[in-house]
Design a protein around this motif. Structure first.
Motif, PDB file in Angstrom:
ATOM      1  N   SER A 108       4.331  -5.171  -4.670  1.00 10.63           N
ATOM      2  CA  SER A 108       3.383  -4.632  -3.701  1.00 10.63           C
ATOM      3  C   SER A 108       4.015  -3.475  -2.941  1.00 10.63           C
ATOM      4  O   SER A 108       5.201  -3.518  -2.601  1.00 10.63           O
ATOM      5  CB  SER A 108       2.961  -5.727  -2.723  1.00 10.63           C
ATOM      6  OG  SER A 108       2.261  -5.177  -1.622  1.00 10.63           O
ATOM      7  N   ARG A 116       1.713  -7.616  -6.511  1.00 14.10           N
ATOM      8  CA  ARG A 116       0.420  -7.000  -6.187  1.00 14.10           C
ATOM      9  C   ARG A 116      -0.695  -8.034  -6.183  1.00 14.10           C
ATOM     10  O   ARG A 116      -1.605  -7.983  -5.352  1.00 14.10           O
ATOM     11  CB  ARG A 116       0.084  -5.877  -7.169  1.00 14.10           C
ATOM     12  CG  ARG A 116       0.962  -4.652  -7.044  1.00 14.10           C
ATOM     13  CD  ARG A 116       0.528  -3.548  -8.002  1.00 14.10           C
ATOM     14  NE  ARG A 116      -0.727  -2.927  -7.575  1.00 14.10           N
ATOM     15  CZ  ARG A 116      -1.897  -3.116  -8.165  1.00 14.10           C
ATOM     16  NH1 ARG A 116      -2.002  -3.915  -9.208  1.00 14.10           N
ATOM     17  NH2 ARG A 116      -2.975  -2.503  -7.722  1.00 14.10           N
ATOM     18  N   GLN A 118      -0.712 -10.940  -5.258  1.00 15.09           N
ATOM     19  CA  GLN A 118      -0.664 -11.791  -4.068  1.00 15.09           C
ATOM     20  C   GLN A 118      -1.160 -11.067  -2.819  1.00 15.09           C
ATOM     21  O   GLN A 118      -1.166 -11.647  -1.730  1.00 15.09           O
ATOM     22  CB  GLN A 118       0.771 -12.275  -3.844  1.00 15.09           C
ATOM     23  CG  GLN A 118       1.299 -13.156  -4.965  1.00 15.09           C
ATOM     24  CD  GLN A 118       2.784 -13.468  -4.838  1.00 15.09           C
ATOM     25  OE1 GLN A 118       3.563 -12.614  -4.413  1.00 15.09           O
ATOM     26  NE2 GLN A 118       3.171 -14.686  -5.197  1.00 15.09           N
ATOM     27  N   THR A 119      -1.576  -9.818  -2.987  1.00 15.39           N
ATOM     28  CA  THR A 119      -2.030  -9.012  -1.858  1.00 15.39           C
ATOM     29  C   THR A 119      -3.402  -8.428  -2.142  1.00 15.39           C
ATOM     30  O   THR A 119      -3.960  -8.591  -3.227  1.00 15.39           O
ATOM     31  CB  THR A 119      -1.048  -7.853  -1.582  1.00 15.39           C
ATOM     32  OG1 THR A 119      -1.190  -6.864  -2.626  1.00 15.39           O
ATOM     33  CG2 THR A 119       0.395  -8.353  -1.543  1.00 15.39           C
ATOM     34  N   ASN A 120      -3.935  -7.684  -1.167  1.00 11.30           N
ATOM     35  CA  ASN A 120      -5.248  -7.068  -1.366  1.00 11.30           C
ATOM     36  C   ASN A 120      -5.184  -5.823  -2.236  1.00 11.30           C
ATOM     37  O   ASN A 120      -6.199  -5.157  -2.442  1.00 11.30           O
ATOM     38  CB  ASN A 120      -5.894  -6.737  -0.015  1.00 11.30           C
ATOM     39  CG  ASN A 120      -5.074  -5.750   0.805  1.00 11.30           C
ATOM     40  OD1 ASN A 120      -4.107  -5.157   0.316  1.00 11.30           O
ATOM     41  ND2 ASN A 120      -5.458  -5.574   2.066  1.00 11.30           N
ATOM     42  N   GLU A 121      -3.993  -5.499  -2.773  1.00  9.88           N
ATOM     43  CA  GLU A 121      -3.899  -4.386  -3.717  1.00  9.88           C
ATOM     44  C   GLU A 121      -4.576  -4.738  -5.044  1.00  9.88           C
ATOM     45  O   GLU A 121      -4.926  -3.851  -5.811  1.00  9.88           O
ATOM     46  CB  GLU A 121      -2.436  -4.019  -3.959  1.00  9.88           C
ATOM     47  CG  GLU A 121      -1.761  -3.415  -2.747  1.00  9.88           C
ATOM     48  CD  GLU A 121      -0.268  -3.203  -2.967  1.00  9.88           C
ATOM     49  OE1 GLU A 121       0.098  -2.666  -4.020  1.00  9.88           O
ATOM     50  OE2 GLU A 121       0.520  -3.594  -2.083  1.00  9.88           O
ATOM     51  N   SER A 122      -4.699  -6.015  -5.327  1.00  8.94           N
ATOM     52  CA  SER A 122      -5.366  -6.464  -6.548  1.00  8.94           C
ATOM     53  C   SER A 122      -6.801  -6.856  -6.213  1.00  8.94           C
ATOM     54  O   SER A 122      -7.054  -7.533  -5.211  1.00  8.94           O
ATOM     55  CB  SER A 122      -4.634  -7.662  -7.149  1.00  8.94           C
ATOM     56  OG  SER A 122      -5.352  -8.194  -8.238  1.00  8.94           O
ATOM     57  N   LYS A 123      -7.736  -6.443  -7.053  1.00  8.96           N
ATOM     58  CA  LYS A 123      -9.146  -6.727  -6.818  1.00  8.96           C
ATOM     59  C   LYS A 123      -9.624  -7.967  -7.572  1.00  8.96           C
ATOM     60  O   LYS A 123     -10.762  -8.390  -7.430  1.00  8.96           O
ATOM     61  CB  LYS A 123     -10.006  -5.524  -7.235  1.00  8.96           C
ATOM     62  CG  LYS A 123      -9.584  -4.207  -6.605  1.00  8.96           C
ATOM     63  CD  LYS A 123      -9.588  -4.280  -5.083  1.00  8.96           C
ATOM     64  CE  LYS A 123      -9.155  -2.947  -4.470  1.00  8.96           C
ATOM     65  NZ  LYS A 123      -9.033  -3.045  -2.997  1.00  8.96           N
ATOM     66  N   LYS A 125     -10.342 -11.723  -8.552  1.00  5.00           N
ATOM     67  CA  LYS A 125     -10.521 -12.956  -7.790  1.00  5.00           C
ATOM     68  C   LYS A 125      -9.679 -14.089  -8.361  1.00  5.00           C
ATOM     69  O   LYS A 125      -9.144 -14.910  -7.625  1.00  5.00           O
ATOM     70  CB  LYS A 125     -12.003 -13.343  -7.772  1.00  5.00           C
ATOM     71  CG  LYS A 125     -12.880 -12.359  -7.018  1.00  5.00           C
ATOM     72  CD  LYS A 125     -14.327 -12.804  -7.018  1.00  5.00           C
ATOM     73  CE  LYS A 125     -15.199 -11.818  -6.242  1.00  5.00           C
ATOM     74  NZ  LYS A 125     -16.630 -12.229  -6.247  1.00  5.00           N
ATOM     75  N   THR A 127      -6.375 -15.535 -10.175  1.00 12.33           N
ATOM     76  CA  THR A 127      -4.964 -15.146 -10.287  1.00 12.33           C
ATOM     77  C   THR A 127      -4.254 -15.876 -11.428  1.00 12.33           C
ATOM     78  O   THR A 127      -3.048 -15.718 -11.590  1.00 12.33           O
ATOM     79  CB  THR A 127      -4.211 -15.431  -8.976  1.00 12.33           C
ATOM     80  OG1 THR A 127      -4.243 -16.838  -8.700  1.00 12.33           O
ATOM     81  CG2 THR A 127      -4.843 -14.664  -7.810  1.00 12.33           C
TER      82      THR A 127
END
Length: 205
Positions: A108, A116, A118-123, A125, A127
Motif C-alpha cells: 500500500s 493494497r 487490505q486498504t481502500n486502494e483495492s476496489k 469486495k 479478498t
C-alpha cells in the motif's frame, strides 16, 4: 533451457508457453486433462493435479526454471501448490521461479505494512483471491529461491500494446489495466532476464 509451467491452460500461462516454444525452449507442463490447444508434441505434458506433491515434482524434475500462472479459481490450489514447488526446486537444485500474482498483494502507498487489498486502494469486495496470493508470496519470501511475482492490475484479454509501466513492490500510480498479452510478455522476459529478483513487481499501462 527447459521450463516447467504450471497453469499452462490459463490465459497468461498459454501465452508464456507459446513464447517459450517459439524461442526453442523445452517445455514441460502440468495439466489436469488432455489439452489439444497446448501444442501436444511440442510440449511434454504431465497429467496430474497441482495439489498433489508427486505431480508437482514430476513436472519440475530435470527443468532449469519454473513458471506458474496458477490462479485461485475459488480454491486453495495456489497456496497448496507453491510449497510443493519450493520443495521440488530445492530437491532439484533449481533457483529461478516466476509467478503471476495480483496487484492486491503489492504494498500500500498510504498505509505502511499493509497490502493494497487490505486498504481502500483495492476496489474488490472479496479478498479470497488476494489472500491466497499473499500466502504464496509469504512462502516464496521465506525461501532461498530467485523468485519474482509479476502483479498485473485489472487484466482484460487482449494483444500486446507495449508501453508497460512497472514498479518494484508497488503498482505504478494511476494504473488501471494491462492486457493478458503484455502480462505474458513481461513475465516471460522476467523469467529469462531476472531483473526483479526476490521481489514483487506491479505492472500496468
Amino acid at each position: 533451457m527447459k521450463i516447467a509451467i504450471f497453469g499452462a491452460s490459463g490465459r497468461v500461462g498459454q501465452q508464456v508457453l507459446q513464447k517459450a516454444i517459439e524461442d526453442g525452449h523445452e517445455v514441460r507442463a502440468l495439466v489436469r486433462r488432455p489439452q489439444d490447444h497446448l501444442a501436444e508434441g511440442k510440449v511434454e505434458l504431465v497429467y496430474g493435479d497441482a495439489k498433489k506433491e508427486k505431480d508437482v515434482y514430476e513436472t519440475i524434475k530435470g527443468c532449469d526454471v519454473v513458471f506458474s500462472g496458477l490462479n485461485t479459481d475459488k480454491s486453495d490450489t495456489l497456496s497448496v501448490a507453491i510449497p510443493y514447488m519450493i520443495k521440488a526446486m530445492e530437491k532439484e537444485n533449481i533457483s529461478r521461479i516466476v509467478t503471476i500474482g495480483t496487484a492486491g498483494i503489492l504494498d500500500s502507498r498510504n498505509e505502511n505494512g499493509k497490502f493494497r487489498f487490505q486498504t481502500n486502494e483495492s476496489k474488490r469486495k472479496s479478498t479470497f483471491a488476494a489472500e491466497e496470493h499473499a500466502k504464496a508470496f509469504r512462502y516464496l519470501e521465506k525461501s532461498k529461491h530467485d523468485w519474482t511475482i509479476v502483479c498485473p492490475t485489472y487484466l482484460p484479454d487482449g494483444e500486446e500494446e507495449g508501453n508497460i509501466r512497472f514498479e518494484q513492490n508497488h503498482l505504478p500510480e494511476g494504473g488501471r489495466k494491462i492486457t493478458v498479452g503484455d502480462t505474458a510478455q513481461f513475465a516471460y522476459e522476467e523469467l529469462l532476464k531476472n531483473r526483479f529478483n526476490q521481489s514483487r513487481v506491479g505492472i500496468c499501462y
